[in-house]
Design an enzyme around this catalytic site. Structure first.
Site, PDB file in Angstrom:
ATOM      1  N   ASP A   6      10.725 -46.031 -42.763  1.00 36.82           N
ATOM      2  CA  ASP A   6       9.719 -46.555 -41.747  1.00 36.82           C
ATOM      3  C   ASP A   6       8.811 -47.859 -42.418  1.00 36.82           C
ATOM      4  O   ASP A   6       8.838 -48.059 -43.810  1.00 36.82           O
ATOM      5  CB  ASP A   6       8.851 -45.447 -41.306  1.00 36.82           C
ATOM      6  CG  ASP A   6       7.752 -46.060 -40.426  1.00 36.82           C
ATOM      7  OD1 ASP A   6       7.907 -46.666 -39.375  1.00 36.82           O
ATOM      8  OD2 ASP A   6       6.471 -45.494 -40.628  1.00 36.82           O
ATOM      9  N   PHE A  26      -2.072 -44.610 -23.363  1.00 26.39           N
ATOM     10  CA  PHE A  26      -0.992 -44.907 -24.103  1.00 26.39           C
ATOM     11  C   PHE A  26      -0.091 -43.904 -24.495  1.00 26.39           C
ATOM     12  O   PHE A  26      -0.215 -43.017 -24.790  1.00 26.39           O
ATOM     13  CB  PHE A  26      -1.570 -45.726 -25.234  1.00 26.39           C
ATOM     14  CG  PHE A  26      -0.359 -46.429 -26.157  1.00 26.39           C
ATOM     15  CD1 PHE A  26      -0.346 -47.697 -26.073  1.00 26.39           C
ATOM     16  CD2 PHE A  26       0.217 -45.598 -27.370  1.00 26.39           C
ATOM     17  CE1 PHE A  26       0.805 -48.355 -26.472  1.00 26.39           C
ATOM     18  CE2 PHE A  26       1.112 -46.266 -27.775  1.00 26.39           C
ATOM     19  CZ  PHE A  26       1.546 -47.532 -27.602  1.00 26.39           C
TER      20      PHE A  26
END
Length: 1190
Positions: free
Chosen positions: A425, A589
């Site tokens: 990541d 969100f």
């Protein structure tokens, strides 16, 4: 006190507008499949409640109970093929066909099984103590008369009403009924669930929010109908009926077991799920089982040895049958000492086939010593000790966060030394995930004069050192005497200190700053003594935005149920004023929406404030909202080039009719009790999140972690490929790649993207079928072109960059092999805009198709799938919570520690485990084949060469400890040289230390050693006198002599093989030999009925004889000579990687910088990334022939 109400404290309220009840049609799923649970609040003992047989609140994490421990543990042990085989042989040893006593067969098996069961028992006892501690916690439970009394957790039932005090854990999954706050809200810490330390806010249904006294629950009755128990932590669908009023329930009202009440004096709650039906326990499933390649290969070797065992037993039995049949010719007997004329079935020439079959069983029992009985338990012990060394490595301890490395499993230690591909990541893994607001674009004007790390790397790459900008920055830093503010690294006098009011578009700037201060879910906390405001935010980005608004003059200081309060600068009066904004709705969100909106009412106007990713925001702009679109796009691209994370800010004014229409549909969707709830909410938000007016864009910097470029450089030199899987924009990911040396100047980039004019044109039309067809065709074409480009180019490095849309098609079944073929030919692979599912799918693709060892590393919940798919998952204990750590195999605090974890501990563990297993098979084959040689020498008569207890204790006592020391302490080179010469790591990647060639080589060494030992001993003892009285050595003397030579040789072989002696190894190696002599003395001193053939054999026969000591010395030298000669030739003329480095150290060249660099360059290819490869590519272009490994 129960009667007191806690008033709403300054800045402590964080909630959103309550929803009213939906129509009855919204609850159609209740009572259906998956939604059948009915809870009778305050009536847990009623007939309706007890008839449903819900689980009690007792939680058990133990594997065994006192009654099941022995049978279940034995079953677990004998599931292993080797252990089951030894169990069968132990049972058969009670029959007359056994060549040794049953006790001598059972003892070693009992020790091995007992040691493993003891380990299991201790671990389970610890779990039992933890269970008792948790189940014995106390909580206040309603007694039915308006009073609450302490009871222990395990006594709770579904429907009980409990009162939880501040800083207490919730004993079960509770429905929040009321709290000490007027608005019936509470703050919850969920660190035990998801590792996140930021507080979550919960709010009770309005209908029960007034039940704030203990006495209020005396006559309280309610019926809850909700979903069945499941593992989803973040969903809850249900309804509650109170006094004929039906209200919907959502996750906002659910308090999960093992989360903790914070910043709230008390709450009341109704028990909905108990014990093993609670969501946290439902999530306590075992992680996917992972086994190392070496362990799987070891199983194959065991099966191979089983094959060898049955083969030699079969050969011996056939020979025995033939010889037995020919034993008797009339009165003439070949083997007269077996008395074939009076033999039973075992030696009866008349029944030779049956005798051969019986001999086969005897031979199986005799040759069981080819199989190392203590191998598995020894490896488990060694791996646990290796993990202790990893956990205590001070060089992997992060002092700032007080976090050491932590190996959460010991199964995969050796895999750390065989990593072929790392999938990483970016945010929080390569970078710090500590966001700083550094730049912004407002009304087409770029603000912010800061210089990012990526910009410096770009300037260096292009030959411009940014001296002017650096000097300018230094000047501003000198002028600014304020201490640095976390999350805010913005410098621009044009809008700081209230100067924005003199800019060309002050009202737009005001709207921009107001949006930053309002559109979020942060919780403000003001220190009443100092007046300083701090924020509890769900993400570092959000914290950076509210801090930026604060520093630029818009202070968010209070939130209530329906309002947000700011202290802001008025552009007309140039004075700070307090304004309250009525919050009507918050559209939160998520990774699918990629945006967040707040609808508020101010001065009679309905405003929607929205922020989100450019990929979803620009397409939502209205015709009248695109005035600054072109220049803002340019700024966003520049920010992405500088490695910054960007968000687009926009707003829209709604009419009252538009808002009412939306709110009606939004409420209906929010109150819906169905699986389609999220879809319905998204459909409702689409009504208002359109025709937006662009305000500007934000840019925050996520700095690279310290040591990342250097770590990647070392890993690349070790031959490890590194892929980056990130959700960032392509430009951001590319420039981060350059900054951390994954990409270098001159490296050709193969970019696969669907941001082409043709695809965009189709997207405008909006037909999904043609878009998907054209997109897939485009991806296929780009992959083919990339493969052709690589095929036509020689000695050039390529980087593959692919975006999320393209990756979705590239991972389809008919394209994924083609995509992988392209990716493995590239030096670096960067997947941008990747979803969590795509990360996991890419990891699975690399692992399954390449058949190589993969390692995934990440720090957030979105990396969990990737970590579990990889052979090894490494969790970064960063600022995104502990989800990744809890799903990982090993946890570290910083990416840079991966260098030491792999190159040092990985290499050592791989070498130790490989050598340990090879040595195990060597010593057992050496021992087993001396038995076979003696059998062959005695025409396979079934007679063992050794005393029963000599056989039993060989693996358990005399040769077991040195191999443990090898697995824990041996080092071919020091940690400093492991890091100095990463080339050494290739031994694990290429698996040269545990290849079939090396395994068979060690086995062959064992066979040769056994033959040398046996025939030298036989020839030395057979023809000559052994004792003082002239008697020759009989079998009672030959057996111990042969055994002595075996013990000496296998222990001395260990001494010759290891590279790094410690005091413990000396004690174990020479102590094992001494232990044999002590045992021979002690055992021989016992009565003849116990010691049998060993009775006083050492004192009376062996020790006084000079021949015994001379034979031992000569045999040890002769047996070790072949191995020593082979290793000397190999080290001199064909050294392996570690041999080369040992020569460097031996020759004193380790401090010769130029020579060491020359050696290190042997690991550099034209495809290698990293700092050294970049330097060599610039000064001396890499070619395949120049740096090819020898």
């Amino acid at each position: 006190m129960p009667g007191r109400r806690k008033k709403i404290r300054f800045s402590k309220i964080y909630t959103f507008k309550c929803k009213t009840a939906a129509a009855k049609d919204d609850h159609l799923h209740i009572g259906g499949p998956g939604f059948s649970r009915v809870v009778f609040c305050n009536e847990p003992a009623s007939f309706e409640a007890t008839s449903r047989n819900y689980a009690d609140n007792y939680v058990k994490t133990t594997k065994y109970s006192p009654a099941t421990f022995v049978p279940k543990s034995l079953f677990e042990q004998f599931r292993r093929v080797a252990n089951f085989f030894f169990l069968v042989t132990a049972i058969v040893s009670f029959t007359p066909i056994a060549p040794y006593s049953a006790a001598s067969s059972i003892l070693p098996l009992s020790i091995v099984i007992g040691a493993t069961m003891l380990k299991e028992g201790v671990e389970d006892y610890r779990r039992k103590k933890q269970d008792d501690e948790v189940n014995g916690r106390k909580v206040n439970m309603h007694q039915g008369d308006g009073s609450f009394k302490l009871c222990i957790w395990k006594e709770l039932r579904v429907g009980d009403v409990v009162k939880v005090q501040k800083d207490e854990f919730f004993p079960a999954d509770l429905l929040l009924l009321s709290s000490s706050y007027d608005d019936a809200i509470c703050y919850v810490e969920t660190m035990n669930l998801d590792g996140e330390t930021n507080l979550k806010l919960k709010q009770s249904p309005e209908v029960t929010s007034s039940l704030h006294e203990d006495s209020s629950y005396k006559n309280f009755k309610a019926t809850i109908k909700c979903e069945d128990p499941n593992a989803s932590l973040y969903t809850f669908v249900g309804s509650m009926e109170v006094e004929e009023e039906k209200v919907p329930l959502s996750p906002q009202q659910l308090l999960l077991r093992d989360s903790k009440l914070r910043n709230t004096e008390f709450v009341y709650g109704a028990v909905v799920f108990t014990g093993h039906e609670t969501k946290v326990i439902q999530n306590s499933t075992a992680p996917p089982s992972k086994r190392s390649n070496i362990e799987r290969k070891m199983d194959k070797i065991i099966y191979f040895l089983f094959g060898v065992l049955f083969l030699i037993a079969s050969v011996g039995s056939i020979v025995f049958g033939i010889v037995t049949k020919d034993d008797l010719h009339g009165d003439r007997m070949k083997r007269w000492y077996l008395r074939p004329d009076k033999a039973e079935i075992f030696f009866d020439p008349e029944r030779a086939p049956e005798a051969a079959m019986y001999h086969f069983l005897t031979a199986i029992l005799l040759y069981t010593y080819l199989i190392p009985i203590s191998l598995y338990v020894s490896i488990e012990v060694v791996k646990v000790l290796q993990c202790v060394f990893i956990n205590q490595d001070i060089d992997m301890y992060h002092e700032e966060t007080d976090k050491p490395a932590y190996a959460r499993t010991s199964n995969l230690n050796e895999e750390l030394g065989q990593i072929h591909t790392i999938l990483s990541d970016k945010t929080g893994t390569l970078t710090c995930n500590s966001m700083e607001f550094i730049k912004c674009s407002i009304a087409g004007t770029a603000y912010g004069r800061g210089v990012t790390e990526v910009e410096r790397a770009m300037a260096k790459r292009l030959g411009s050192p940014l001296d002017g900008i650096k000097d300018q920055k230094k000047d501003m830093e000198n002028k600014n005497t304020k201490p640095r503010i976390k999350g805010f690294n913005f410098e621009d006098e044009r809008i700081m200190n209230g100067n924005w009011v003199r800019e060309p578009h002050p009202l737009i700037i005001q709207g921009f700053l107001r949006l930053l201060a309002i559109c979020h879910t942060a919780i403000p906390d003001k220190d009443e003594d100092t007046g300083n405001v701090t924020y509890e935010a769900e993400s570092p980005d959000e914290a950076a935005f509210v801090i930026a608004a604060l520093q630029l003059g818009f202070e968010f200081y209070q939130r209530t149920q329906t309002t947000v309060s700011l202290i802001e600068l008025d552009p007309d009066t140039h004075e700070k004023v307090q304004r309250d904004y009525d919050i009507l709705n918050v559209l939160e969100f998520n990774s699918t929406r990629k945006r967040m909106s707040v609808i508020l009412k101010y001065e009679g106007k309905f405003l929607l404030l929205c922020k989100g990713a450019d990929s979803v925001m620009f397409e939502r702009l209205g015709k009248n909202g695109r005035e600054f679109e072109e220049i803002t796009r340019e700024h966003v691209d520049e920010y992405a080039d500088a490695g910054l994370r960007t968000l687009i800010l926009a707003y829209r004014e709604l009419t009252e009719e538009e808002y009412k229409d939306f709110n009606e549909k939004f409420k209906a969707a929010a109150n819906a009790v169905s699986e389609d709830r999220d879809t319905m909410i998204n459909e409702a938000t689409e009504l208002v999140e359109k025709d937006l007016v662009l305000i500007g864009a934000t840019a925050v910097e996520d700095k690279l972690q310290q040591g990342v470029p250097e770590c990647i450089d070392k890993l690349a030199q070790a031959g490890i490929k590194i892929w980056v899987l990130t959700g960032d924009k392509m430009e951001t990911a590319i420039n981060i790649g350059f900054a951390c040396s994954l990409l270098r100047q001159g490296m050709k980039q193969i970019t696969i993207t669907l941001e082409t004019p043709e695809i965009k044109q189709l997207e405008k039309v909006g037909e999904k079928g043609p878009i998907a067809q054209a997109s897939k065709k485009s991806v296929m074409q780009q992959i083919s072109e990339g493969k052709d480009l690589i095929a036509s180019s020689k000695n050039e490095a390529f980087a593959l960059i692919i975006d999320g849309k393209s990756l979705a098609y590239a991972l389809e079944d008919d394209l994924k092999k083609m995509f992988l073929d392209l990716a493995v030919e590239c030096s670096s692979v960067i997947c941008c805009r990747s979803s969590p599912k795509q990360k996991a799918l890419v990891t699975r693709l690399v692992k399954e198709e390449t058949k190589k060892t993969t390692l995934a590393i990440g720090d957030g919940a979105n990396d969990v799938g990737m970590l579990q798919e990889a052979d090894i998952g490494i969790g970064i204990s960063g600022v995104e919570g502990m989800q990744a750590v809890m799903s990982s195999d090993i946890a570290i605090a910083q990416f840079k520690y991966l260098e030491r974890l792999l190159l040092v501990h990985g290499h050592w563990c791989y070498r130790r485990i490989s050598s340990m297993i090879c040595y195990f098979f060597y010593k057992n084959i050496t021992f087993g084949f001396t038995l076979f040689c003696y059998e062959a020498y005695t025409t396979f008569s079934g007679q063992a060469a050794y005393n029963d207890w000599f056989l039993s204790l060989y693996n358990v006592f005399f040769t077991s400890l040195p191999v443990l020391a090898l697995g824990v302490f041996d080092q071919d080179v020091s940690a400093r040289f492991c890091l100095k010469f990463p080339l050494l790591y290739q031994e694990g990647v290429q698996n040269v230390l545990f290849s079939w060639r090396r395994i068979i080589g060690w086995m062959f060494n064992g066979v040769c050693t056994a033959i040398i030992i046996f025939f030298l001993c036989i020839r030395a003892l057979e023809p000559q006198a052994f004792k003082k009285d002239g008697k020759t050595a009989d079998m009672d003397v030959m057996g111990p002599t042969l055994y002595t030579c075996v013990v000496w040789v296998v222990n001395c072989q260990m001494a010759v093989s290891i590279s790094y002696f410690t005091l413990i190894q000396h004690i174990f190696i020479w102590g094992g030999i001494c232990l044999w002599y002590f045992f021979l003395l002690a055992y021989g001193a016992l009565s003849p009925t116990i010691s049998t053939t060993a009775y006083k054999v050492f004192i009376e026969a062996l020790a006084p004889s000079a021949s015994y000591w001379l034979i031992t010395l000569c045999v040890v030298i002769a047996a070790l000579t072949p191995y020593f000669s082979y290793k000397s030739l190999q080290m001199q003329f064909f050294p392996m990687y570690h041999g080369m480095i040992q020569w460097i150290r031996h020759d004193g060249q380790s401090e010769d910088t130029e020579y060491c660099n020359l050696v290190r360059q042997r690991s550099i290819r034209h495809t290698t990334v990293g700092i050294m490869a970049r330097s060599l590519a610039r000064t001396n272009p890499l070619t395949g022939s120049t740096h090819r490994r020898r």
